[in-house]
Design an enzyme around this catalytic site. Sequence first.
Site, PDB file in Angstrom:
ATOM      1  N   ARG A  25       2.781   3.508  -2.896  1.00  0.00           N
ATOM      2  CA  ARG A  25       2.812   2.052  -2.784  1.00  0.00           C
ATOM      3  C   ARG A  25       4.241   1.525  -2.789  1.00  0.00           C
ATOM      4  NH1 ARG A  25      -0.573   0.807  -6.605  1.00  0.00           N
ATOM      5  NH2 ARG A  25      -2.368   0.586  -5.237  1.00  0.00           N
ATOM      6  N   GLY A  26       5.093   2.117  -3.625  1.00  0.00           N
ATOM      7  CA  GLY A  26       6.477   1.671  -3.683  1.00  0.00           C
ATOM      8  C   GLY A  26       7.191   1.834  -2.345  1.00  0.00           C
TER       9      GLY A  26
END
Length: 648
Positions: free
Chosen positions: A265-266
């Site tokens: 996600r980052g």
Amino acid sequence: MSSPASTSLHNSGVEQPAGYPFSAIVGQDKLRLALVLCAVHTGIGGVLVRGEKGTAKSTVVRALAALLPPVDDENGSRPARLVELPVGATEDRVIGSIDLEKILRDGERAFQPGLLASAHRGVLYVDEVNLLHDHLVDLLLDAAAMGRVHVERDGVSHSHAARFVLVGTMNPEEGELRPQLLDRFGLAVDVTASRDVDVRMEVVRRRLDYERDSASFAAGYAAEDAEVAAGIAAARERLDGVVLPETELRRIAALCAAFDVDGMRGDLVVARTATAHAALRGATEVTEDDVRVAAELALPHRRRRDPFDAPGLDDGELDEKMEQAAAQADPPADESDPGPDDDPDDDPDDDPDGGQTPPSDPGEPTPPDDSADSPPAPSPGNSSSTPGREFGARLLQVPGVGDGAPGRRSRSRGASGRVVRSTAFSGNGIHLVGTLLAAAEKHAERGGSRVRIDGRDLRGVVREGREGNLVVFLVDASGSMAARDRLSAVTGAVVSLLRDAYQRRDKVAVVTMRGSDADVVLPPTSSIDIAVRRLDDLKTGGRTPLAQGFLRTRELVLRERARDPQRRALVVVLTDGRATGGTDPVGRAKIAASRLVAESVASVVVDCESGMIRLGLAKDMATALRAAYVSLPELSSSQVAGVVRAAA
């Protein structure tokens, strides 16, 4: 485009105070940039704003809504909405539910949209998001990430678009978000009040000018706000044409790997944010500068795998990681097109694990290791207040069923949880079977061939879930506990229990007893990391005033009960039970314990006595408190199954 001042007029024709202009906000440049980037690219996933009270968090968010491009719908063009979600909102109010009135009046099944539908193409603002129910935070973040809301409940299947700028604000002193929820916010910004005198003067000067004449003040910044609004609209149009080169994509991946960011996600958020930043500055291609800005906003909060990890990202550390990522962003020419004879082991991308250790589930207590069956032996160099090794603590619960704040510790009745029975309808969900049975009982007197349902037949649901409690740690800090650094093991146990309290959304308080009195070193709070810092400064020595400890704990519980009557208390006493000082210290301790029992306060005594010869005094205190008893080794034991339930 309408100016910010013009959007502050309601349809009633009554002029309202103009909103505070976005461009008039002094400082908070990082926050303003994060909000604008999310307005450009709603797929970023929103902004979490963390900061002390009085730092203009709400003001900035409300000012942003006036800058968003107008929305075209079936009624024509309208300004983008700012929808505020109250902390006490129900799930039905957030995502929508069946329209009961239409069903009962017309016999038609219909869906009534919730706040997420209202926020479409606008701003959804949640103040004190850390106090919102976890399952509602999940719903918001899912909708922000997917851009749609899917509802499957009560026989209704519905889906609608919900693209909005999600902004949550919070004061960390009132408790943190759990790490897995923190990670799901796209960007996070920590805001503080400036310590520069000139900046503080300018903040006050502008606020006073606004309060004196809001319309004139807003008009003075209308041109600057219009420029920001035009920039947002142009960046949105330009966004799809911005190219993310392979070099910068590799830089993003290398940077996230260097910071040991869990999951992907980052990486995605950094890529989207960098693309939005490039579009905002009018470029057609992402550069290293865009990646750095994105990393500064998207990565700091993703490093917090634990509630006690310090938030934020040091500029020097970011520069260092950017340099490391730069070395991998431009691979040598002979590696960019590998031949058949190249050694596959030389390629770091062949590692399926990416060099990362699979993360544990942050929603569960840290599993103990094989040595957790006994309290840790402190190192010779530790002071008596230095916390020892932590472990996965057993679950301590308050008995019975409460009506308290949402959490994950003790049983409770509330708006969420499993359905256990029907009750009178109160608007919090319908018990379908109970409703049908109530209508069937009246079928004969109503007549007709079919069972008819009216409003008097509706039955509500009783749900049983989990609540958060007030956990009061009464810590014996006397000389007998400090002997041989035994308190190091005790404070390690307290930190383990604090970690468990954080995960279960409790409020905690810490009372210590030493010398001739007991002190409340930490009043009830949801900020667990503050409790840990107070333990680091714990003073030890002197006699053991158990009686004063019980009395001071009773006062704290009663005071908090008056403020928050639905939050039940659980007192965890960590002591060796050696009451000393004055005349008949043991007798006075038992009398004080009886006064705590009289208030129906659940307690657990953790016996910290060690050595070859044990007096068993802590077990006597547990009897006086009508409390559950557990030794320190049992508290940390991985072999002991079940739940410790305190006596009523």
